[in-house]
Design a protein around this motif. Structure first.
Motif, short mmCIF file in Angstrom:
data_model
loop_
_atom_site.label_atom_id
_atom_site.label_comp_id
_atom_site.label_asym_id
_atom_site.label_seq_id
_atom_site.Cartn_x
_atom_site.Cartn_y
_atom_site.Cartn_z
N GLU A 232 0.81 -1.22 0.00
CA GLU A 232 0.00 0.00 0.00
C GLU A 232 0.84 1.27 0.00
OE1 GLU A 232 -2.54 -3.23 1.84
OE2 GLU A 232 -0.45 -2.55 1.98
N ASP A 241 -5.38 2.68 -4.69
CA ASP A 241 -6.28 2.79 -3.54
C ASP A 241 -5.74 3.80 -2.54
OD1 ASP A 241 -8.15 2.45 -1.57
OD2 ASP A 241 -7.56 0.41 -1.04
N GLY A 244 -6.97 3.32 1.08
CA GLY A 244 -6.36 2.19 1.76
C GLY A 244 -4.93 2.49 2.20
#
Length: 313
Positions: A232, A241, A244
């Protein structure tokens, strides 16, 4: 113009570094700490441990090294305390100071080893109460540093690193996340390892991208601390994302701030750094490759101070 050739050039200052080492658990209750002091026979003074930089040495690394050499105690750096300057002959000496926490070692009660000529840099090392140190330290400016360090209390750190110099995107034909460090970047990562060790890093987190992993690998090898790779935090993961990625970064920072004795380093990329700085509650500013941002926090997890350490090459 002739007059200029006879003018004395201004000499560069002598740089040194030291640490106000506070043992916050000395009495077993977390109350008033003890402070580490040294006696130097050449000056017949009681002072805080400090010493001059070696060639091509970061001031933070010097501070930790000097404490270990003069006292036998290993430390990790906490909040910066500023500098003290004073004349030494026709030059100025500038000493950079940090608060610090002991992490191990054995006290050199009888001081440093004597040289062949019988000289001894430090002949006594002791832990003093704060009140004793305030009255018996030989220099008032060091007593003021001590008061500042005690008032700040114990702190923890989160260190943010922009990865070291990588191969240019335009010269790399493979997948971008596999792009490695250049020779300069590898040299930067070796120097970063010493700096991170000075801050007592116990947890090392990085993007999964090769250039970030390679930036922290020398530190991992030196300390035996395994790298935690987090997809991430990669450019690709953040692009796919963003929410996220923010949640993951917030969780990492929250864990680090919950434990003062577990400083953490996180290595990331230029496009992701603004989000990472936001999680650290620090204003967004561009970071150079291999630049380091150290954010210090108190028991409640609130940021108290931060330092920027720019690469020297």
């Amino acid at each position: 113009m002739a007059g200029k050739s006879t003018m004395a050039r201004k000499q560069r200052p002598i740089e040194a570094a030291g640490v106000v080492v506070l043992d916050w658990h000395a009495d077993g209750s977390g109350g008033e700490p003890k402070v580490l002091v040294v006696h130097r026979p050449d000056y017949d003074d009681w002072s805080l441990p400090k010493g001059k930089l070696e060639p091509d040495e970061d001031v933070q690394v010097c501070a930790v090294r000097e404490v270990a050499e003069e006292t036998g105690i290993t430390v990790r750096l906490g909040s910066p305390l500023g500098t003290i300057s004073y004349p030494v002959g026709d030059r100025t000496k500038v000493v950079h100071w940090w608060a610090g926490t002991p992490t191990g070692g054995d006290l050199l009660v009888n001081g440093t080893p004597s040289t062949e000529s019988g000289d001894q840099e430090v002949d006594r090392v002791e832990w003093w109460s704060i009140s004793k140190a305030e009255h018996r330290l030989s220099y008032s400016d060091e007593a003021e540093l001590l008061d500042r360090a005690v008032a700040a209390g114990p702190t923890g750190s989160v260190v943010l690193v922009r990865h070291a110099k990588a191969m240019s995107r335009k010269h790399w034909t493979g997948k971008d996340w596999l792009r490695p460090l250049m020779r300069r970047g590898r040299r930067q990562s070796e120097r970063l390892a010493l700096l991170l060790e000075a801050y007592g890093i116990t947890r090392a987190v990085t993007s999964t991208s090769t250039r970030c992993v390679q930036t922290l690998e020398p530190f991992s090898r030196r300390t035996g601390i395994d790298l935690v790779t987090v997809p991430e935090l990669s450019e690709e993961g953040y692009e796919d994302d963003p929410k996220g990625s923010r949640e993951v970064m917030a969780e990492l920072v929250g864990r680090a701030r919950a434990d003062l004795d577990a400083p953490m380093v996180v290595c990331g990329h230029r496009p992701v750094l603004p989000m990472m700085r936001e999680a650290l509650q620090v204003a967004d500013k561009p970071m150079l490759v291999a630049e380091v941002l150290v954010v210090h926090h108190n028991r409640d997890g609130h940021p108290m101070a931060h330092e920027r350490v720019k690469p020297s090459f």
